[in-house]
Motif scaffolding. Structure first.
Motif, PDB file in Angstrom:
ATOM      1  N   ALA A 322       0.801  -1.220   0.000  1.00 21.66           N
ATOM      2  CA  ALA A 322       0.000   0.000   0.000  1.00 21.66           C
ATOM      3  C   ALA A 322       0.837   1.275   0.000  1.00 21.66           C
ATOM      4  O   ALA A 322       0.272   2.380  -0.043  1.00 21.66           O
ATOM      5  CB  ALA A 322      -0.930  -0.008   1.216  1.00 21.66           C
ATOM      6  N   VAL A 323       2.161   1.149   0.033  1.00 19.59           N
ATOM      7  CA  VAL A 323       3.012   2.344   0.009  1.00 19.59           C
ATOM      8  C   VAL A 323       2.876   3.010  -1.363  1.00 19.59           C
ATOM      9  O   VAL A 323       3.076   2.356  -2.397  1.00 19.59           O
ATOM     10  CB  VAL A 323       4.475   1.975   0.294  1.00 19.59           C
ATOM     11  CG1 VAL A 323       5.377   3.206   0.149  1.00 19.59           C
ATOM     12  CG2 VAL A 323       4.614   1.371   1.688  1.00 19.59           C
ATOM     13  N   PRO A 324       2.561   4.311  -1.428  1.00 20.48           N
ATOM     14  CA  PRO A 324       2.341   4.978  -2.722  1.00 20.48           C
ATOM     15  C   PRO A 324       3.596   4.967  -3.596  1.00 20.48           C
ATOM     16  O   PRO A 324       4.726   5.052  -3.102  1.00 20.48           O
ATOM     17  CB  PRO A 324       1.958   6.404  -2.326  1.00 20.48           C
ATOM     18  CG  PRO A 324       1.468   6.295  -0.924  1.00 20.48           C
ATOM     19  CD  PRO A 324       2.273   5.204  -0.291  1.00 20.48           C
ATOM     20  N   ALA A 325       3.377   4.891  -4.876  1.00 22.40           N
ATOM     21  CA  ALA A 325       4.495   4.844  -5.818  1.00 22.40           C
ATOM     22  C   ALA A 325       5.267   6.152  -5.862  1.00 22.40           C
ATOM     23  O   ALA A 325       6.464   6.162  -6.176  1.00 22.40           O
ATOM     24  CB  ALA A 325       3.980   4.495  -7.215  1.00 22.40           C
ATOM     25  N   ASP A 326       4.592   7.281  -5.542  1.00 17.40           N
ATOM     26  CA  ASP A 326       5.292   8.561  -5.610  1.00 17.40           C
ATOM     27  C   ASP A 326       6.188   8.811  -4.401  1.00 17.40           C
ATOM     28  O   ASP A 326       6.950   9.771  -4.358  1.00 17.40           O
ATOM     29  CB  ASP A 326       4.293   9.720  -5.766  1.00 17.40           C
ATOM     30  CG  ASP A 326       3.361   9.826  -4.566  1.00 17.40           C
ATOM     31  OD1 ASP A 326       3.250   8.838  -3.804  1.00 17.40           O
ATOM     32  OD2 ASP A 326       2.744  10.899  -4.389  1.00 17.40           O
ATOM     33  N   ARG A 327       6.105   7.966  -3.401  1.00 18.54           N
ATOM     34  CA  ARG A 327       7.025   8.019  -2.258  1.00 18.54           C
ATOM     35  C   ARG A 327       7.349   6.585  -1.832  1.00 18.54           C
ATOM     36  O   ARG A 327       6.945   6.117  -0.768  1.00 18.54           O
ATOM     37  CB  ARG A 327       6.429   8.836  -1.111  1.00 18.54           C
ATOM     38  CG  ARG A 327       5.007   8.497  -0.696  1.00 18.54           C
ATOM     39  CD  ARG A 327       4.594   9.382   0.491  1.00 18.54           C
ATOM     40  NE  ARG A 327       3.319   9.012   1.067  1.00 18.54           N
ATOM     41  CZ  ARG A 327       2.142   9.485   0.656  1.00 18.54           C
ATOM     42  NH1 ARG A 327       2.097  10.365  -0.343  1.00 18.54           N
ATOM     43  NH2 ARG A 327       1.025   9.107   1.244  1.00 18.54           N
ATOM     44  N   PRO A 328       8.068   5.858  -2.660  1.00 23.24           N
ATOM     45  CA  PRO A 328       8.333   4.432  -2.432  1.00 23.24           C
ATOM     46  C   PRO A 328       9.139   4.201  -1.153  1.00 23.24           C
ATOM     47  O   PRO A 328       9.804   5.090  -0.639  1.00 23.24           O
ATOM     48  CB  PRO A 328       9.128   4.022  -3.671  1.00 23.24           C
ATOM     49  CG  PRO A 328       9.802   5.288  -4.102  1.00 23.24           C
ATOM     50  CD  PRO A 328       8.813   6.373  -3.815  1.00 23.24           C
ATOM     51  N   LEU A 329       9.058   2.977  -0.683  1.00 23.24           N
ATOM     52  CA  LEU A 329       9.828   2.600   0.503  1.00 23.24           C
ATOM     53  C   LEU A 329      11.316   2.634   0.167  1.00 23.24           C
ATOM     54  O   LEU A 329      11.776   1.957  -0.754  1.00 23.24           O
ATOM     55  CB  LEU A 329       9.431   1.196   0.970  1.00 23.24           C
ATOM     56  CG  LEU A 329      10.055   0.730   2.284  1.00 23.24           C
ATOM     57  CD1 LEU A 329       9.494   1.547   3.453  1.00 23.24           C
ATOM     58  CD2 LEU A 329       9.792  -0.764   2.515  1.00 23.24           C
ATOM     59  N   THR A 330      12.075   3.420   0.937  1.00 22.52           N
ATOM     60  CA  THR A 330      13.515   3.553   0.682  1.00 22.52           C
ATOM     61  C   THR A 330      14.369   3.181   1.886  1.00 22.52           C
ATOM     62  O   THR A 330      15.586   3.055   1.764  1.00 22.52           O
ATOM     63  CB  THR A 330      13.855   4.991   0.265  1.00 22.52           C
ATOM     64  OG1 THR A 330      13.387   5.894   1.274  1.00 22.52           O
ATOM     65  CG2 THR A 330      13.220   5.331  -1.081  1.00 22.52           C
TER      66      THR A 330
END
Length: 708
Positions: A322-330
């Protein structure tokens, strides 16, 4: 380790002088119940994203280790022997090391950890080389508790001092007075970080407008999402604020089992969101402008709190998807943990599994589900207990040792990872909130000093930057109480791991000091008198009442020390240990101190079998001087017990007056009876020796000897 001061130590395996030892010194090593590779300790070649069997293998190995440790401690025949547990420090074997390290702390001199390069007794050694089992015998004969045998060379674990940290790691906030901290190099050689104020950046260009170095800031992409697990814990909340304010993180995903239902979490999310917006406005007003790629407008900061059990792979997969693509998990920071303290002989597999689950299963799930992502940081919150062990922490030590092994595993496979084996924080919330003053005092005696929140967060920056810069997978950010360690070194009871951190010539120990906490293999330089023999010599030849007094003094002094009392005033002789405040952990420490002071083999249940200082002192006397003076009347021993009992009512004036009157009356009656007895004896003596006449004397001579 990372910490204050000009230099800090790391853990390495240092070469040892080979000891002369016959194979009989480890007789039965080949047949021992010690862990063999066939018991699930074979090195893992790699973790696949779908490989869920590693967690089960870890649990099986930990259960087996617990079974062996408990069986060894329960067998009276093994009291004078050491069990050598052979295990590698890979993903499955490392938790065994953690568990046994705690067993070593609780039971000094009973266990040895040995890692080998896989040579077996049936293999034929090279010409002129010692057979593998002979090499193991020589390694064990060194007396070291943690050893590595590789290519015929014996090395022992040591904390050593190392190098400076990367530039710009906020070292200026760590005071010079801070004790040393280290980098864990249990499996590899590590270097240390200089976090003193003199540690300056190499070049001004390395510093970003917010005061952090490029190396520090690079680990946390401001446009990506940072996942923090166990977010309802006290340290995780501190860290979340730190990531926003100091590290420029704008998107946080905070997970815990209760999620928004945990106390204060909605308020924390609102606070962090506002802090992120304020930090963004400050950066936008600065000379470098807003963070983010050129030409891209940064998205609004976001903080999301989600209920998720990271040990449940399906739950975690759903959250990550569910993490948005415009702020991916980094980046990932895994802080989730569970405590279930208990001495090793009281643990069971269920208590092991409960503590392993959030760290082992949770970390493995995070590893597997993020393996395809381009993470800049994968940070695991471990504990110093995984490296040093800790009384009552066998299951927790095992779980943290696994995190350290996972960080090494990821590094070896080219993935980012650093395991932070934290020391003691001053923060008294979450799991740390369960610690009593007695617990803290016990931790200080193993060399751990509490860190202030600001210092700990600065060490987080330094440790993550250090791990990234030097490729070190395990870092121990901790404050060491070097004064306590030097005191232990002077007393000859310094644990072997610290022998390269502080060096002091051992001194002659007093009766009380000889009970100071130590572990197997503690320093015992030539010429230092064995405390047990010193005590036995002191007891020899003195009256039994004096023996009881000396031993009661020893028991009370050691009990006061483990309870954190400055004197023995609060340790009454006839008061039960449990009423004095001793629990299972302090009882183990008291047993170990008395074991060292007396040289006796004492059972872990000693304090419960002899529940008062008086009873325990009498037990020690029967063991130390079984053939001692027995010519004193039993009434003197009764008087000793009466004297100890009187100390319990010393502060109650009404009771004192009644007791004093009874004692005075008793003394008068006893004196009267003695006077009456003396008068009777005098009369009898007078009658026996009445003068005789000359005629009576000559008649007696004639009767005995006849006529002369």
């Amino acid at each position: 380790m990372l910490g204050g001061g000009d230099d800090v130590p790391e853990l390495v395996f240092a070469p040892m002088t080979r000891a002369r030892a016959g194979i009989e010194e480890v007789a039965g090593l080949q047949e021992t119940d010690g862990l063999q590779e066939a018991d699930g300790l074979r090195e893992t070649d790699g973790l696949q994203g779908t490989d869920e069997n590693v967690a089960e293998a870890v649990r099986a190995a930990a259960h087996r280790a617990l079974e062996l440790v408990q069986a060894w401690l329960a067998d009276e025949r093994s009291e004078a022997s050491r069990l050598v547990i052979v295990a590698r420090q890979d993903l499955v074997g490392a938790p065994v090391w953690g568990l046994v390290r705690s067993a070593q702390v609780e039971n000094p001199g009973r266990f040895v950890l040995l890692e080998t390069d896989g040579a077996h007794a049936e293999e034929r050694p090279a010409a002129g080389a010692a057979a593998p089992w002979e090499a193991m015998a020589a390694a064990v004969a060194t007396g070291e508790p943690q050893l590595r045998l590789c290519a015929g060379e014996v090395t022992a674990a040591r904390l050593v001092r190392a190098a400076a940290p990367p530039a710009g790691t906020r070292a200026d906030v760590i005071p010079d007075t801070a004790s040393d901290a280290t980098v864990d190099a249990t499996a590899t050689t590590h270097v240390t970080v200089d976090t003193s104020p003199d540690a300056a950046p190499d070049a001004a260009s390395d510093i970003s407008p917010d005061g952090t170095s490029a190396a520090v800031g690079a680990a946390f992409d401001p446009n990506g999402t940072v996942l923090v697990t166990g977010a309802s814990g006290g340290l995780a909340r501190l860290l979340a604020r730190h990531l926003v304010v100091e590290r420029g993180v704008r998107h946080l995903l905070l997970t815990s089992r209760r999620g928004p239902a945990a106390d204060g979490m909605p308020e924390l999310a609102a606070e962090l969101t506002e802090l992120a917006r304020a930090a963004e406005r400050a950066r936008a007003a600065g000379p470098a402008g807003a963070a983010g790629p050129a030409g891209a407008a940064p998205s609004d900061p976001s903080v999301e709190v989600v209920a998720c059990d990271v040990a449940d792979r399906a739950q975690l997969a759903k959250v990550l998807a569910a993490v948005p693509a415009d702020r991916p998990l980094t980046a990932v920071v895994h802080t989730a943990a569970e405590l279930d303290d208990g001495v090793v002989h009281a643990l069971n597999p269920e208590r092991i599994d409960r503590v392993l689950r959030p760290k082992v299963d949770g970390a493995l799930n995070l590893h597997a589900l993020t393996a395809h992502l381009d993470l800049s940081a994968f940070v695991l919150f471990s504990s110093l207990s995984g490296t040093l062990g800790g009384a009552g922490l066998a299951n927790y030590s095992a779980a943290n040792a696994f995190l350290d092994a996972l960080a090494r595993h990821r590094r070896a496979h080219g993935l980012p990872a650093v395991s932070l084996a934290w020391g003691l924080w001053e923060q008294r919330s979450g799991m740390a909130g369960r610690l009593s003053d007695v617990d803290l005092a016990r931790m200080s005696r193993v060399g751990a000093a509490p860190m202030a929140a600001e210092e700990g967060l600065a060490l987080f920056d330094a440790a993550t930057a250090y791990g990234a810069a030097y490729g070190e997978p395990v870092v121990v950010p901790a404050r060491l109480d070097t004064a306590e360690l030097r005191s232990q070194a002077a007393a000859g009871v310094l644990p072997p791991l610290f022998r390269s951190v502080v060096r002091t010539v051992p001194v002659r120990r007093s009766l009380a000091a000889s009970g100071a906490q130590g572990t197997e293999g503690a320093d015992g330089a030539a010429g230092a008198e064995e405390p047990g023999s010193a005590l036995a010599s002191r007891l020899a030849g003195v009256a039994r009442s004096e023996q009881d007094r000396l031993l009661l003094e020893l028991v009370r002094e050691q009990a006061a020390s483990v309870l954190g009392h400055p004197s023995t005033d609060e340790v009454q002789g006839n008061r039960a240990f449990k009423d004095l405040g001793l629990d299972s952990l302090t009882a183990v420490e008291l047993r170990n101190r008395l074991k060292r002071a007396t040289g006796l083999r004492l059972a872990p249940t000693l304090v419960f079998d002899y529940p008062t200082p008086v009873a325990l002192a009498q037990r020690l006397r029967t063991e130390l001087v079984p053939d001692g003076p027995e010519n004193e009347p039993a009434v003197l021993a009764d008087l000793e017990r009466l004297e100890a009992a009187l100390s319990d009512v010393a502060s109650d004036d009404s009771v004192r007056d009644k007791v004093a009157a009874r004692l005075q009356a008793l003394l008068w009656r006893w004196e009267d009876s003695r006077s009456a007895g003396s008068e009777q004896q005098s009369t009898e003596e007078k009658q026996e020796f009445d003068p005789s006449s000359d005629e009576e004397m000559f008649a007696l001579i004639d009767e005995e000897f006849g006529d002369l």
